[in-house]
Design an enzyme around this catalytic site. Structure first.
Site, mmCIF file in Angstrom:
data_model
loop_
_atom_site.group_PDB
_atom_site.id
_atom_site.type_symbol
_atom_site.label_atom_id
_atom_site.label_comp_id
_atom_site.label_asym_id
_atom_site.label_seq_id
_atom_site.Cartn_x
_atom_site.Cartn_y
_atom_site.Cartn_z
ATOM 1 N N GLU A 1 4.750 -2.789 -5.365
ATOM 2 C CA GLU A 1 5.396 -3.392 -4.204
ATOM 3 C C GLU A 1 5.507 -4.909 -4.259
ATOM 4 O OE1 GLU A 1 3.875 -1.911 -0.511
ATOM 5 O OE2 GLU A 1 4.452 0.137 -0.988
ATOM 6 N N GLU B 1 11.460 -6.979 0.862
ATOM 7 C CA GLU B 1 11.187 -8.391 0.599
ATOM 8 C C GLU B 1 9.670 -8.535 0.453
ATOM 9 O OE1 GLU B 1 12.080 -12.569 3.063
ATOM 10 O OE2 GLU B 1 12.822 -10.651 3.826
ATOM 11 N N GLY C 1 0.825 -1.201 0.000
ATOM 12 C CA GLY C 1 0.000 0.000 0.000
ATOM 13 C C GLY C 1 0.851 1.240 0.000
ATOM 14 N N PRO D 1 -6.397 8.657 14.346
ATOM 15 C CA PRO D 1 -5.350 9.665 14.149
ATOM 16 C C PRO D 1 -3.946 9.183 14.486
ATOM 17 C CG PRO D 1 -7.242 10.637 15.241
ATOM 18 C CD PRO D 1 -7.494 9.159 15.180
ATOM 19 N N ASP D 2 -3.816 8.180 15.374
ATOM 20 C CA ASP D 2 -2.487 7.718 15.772
ATOM 21 C C ASP D 2 -2.085 6.386 15.124
ATOM 22 O OD1 ASP D 2 -4.227 6.036 17.096
ATOM 23 O OD2 ASP D 2 -3.347 6.333 19.078
ATOM 24 N N GLU E 1 -0.196 0.420 -6.303
ATOM 25 C CA GLU E 1 0.691 0.100 -5.178
ATOM 26 C C GLU E 1 0.942 -1.409 -5.083
ATOM 27 O OE1 GLU E 1 2.571 1.759 -3.166
ATOM 28 O OE2 GLU E 1 1.922 3.819 -3.445
#
Length: 132
Positions: A59, A106, A39, A76-77, A55
């Site tokens: 990746e 990897e 992502g 938010p955290d 993405e």
């Protein structure tokens, strides 16, 4: 005049395969060395769906087809870099070869319960696969 500061938009992609889930080992902070879902950030002018497909390809080397929206993760955290909101999708591989890119150290198909995951990816995987 600049607008208000808002959260950044990201995508995460859950790709079940071979009895596990496609995960990438993070090559940079935050959570360097930990496993994570493929992502990243949505680019300006890009839909979240296109970002998820891009993405995943960047990746993991896999071409994917999105199956469904898993959810929106907006604590938010959830990301130490700042308030980043992620739109998560369930996807299935439709082509390509599993290979790590420059973004990932990897890539592997793993049982997500067997490794230490970054961010809130354990919860996203559980939501995607209908697990507790």
């Amino acid at each position: 005049m600049a607008g208000p500061e808002t959260p950044k938009l990201m995508v995460d992609v859950v790709i079940p395969a071979g009895g596990g889930v496609v995960l990438v080992r993070r090559g940079s902070e935050p959570f360097e060395g930990r496993w994570a879902l493929p992502g990243g950030f949505v680019e300006v002018g890009e839909t979240v769906e296109k970002a998820a497909v891009r993405e995943a390809a960047e990746e993991t080397g896999l071409a994917v087809e999105l199956s469904r929206l898993v959810g929106v993760y907006s604590e938010p955290d959830r990301d130490p870099r700042g308030h980043n909101v992620s739109v998560a999708f369930l996807a299935r591989p439709v082509g390509g070869e599993l290979e790590a890119s420059s973004d990932a150290a990897e890539v592997a198909i793993l049982d997500p319960r067997s490794v230490e995951l970054a961010f809130d990816h354990r919860r996203i995987i559980a939501d995607a696969l209908g697990e507790e």
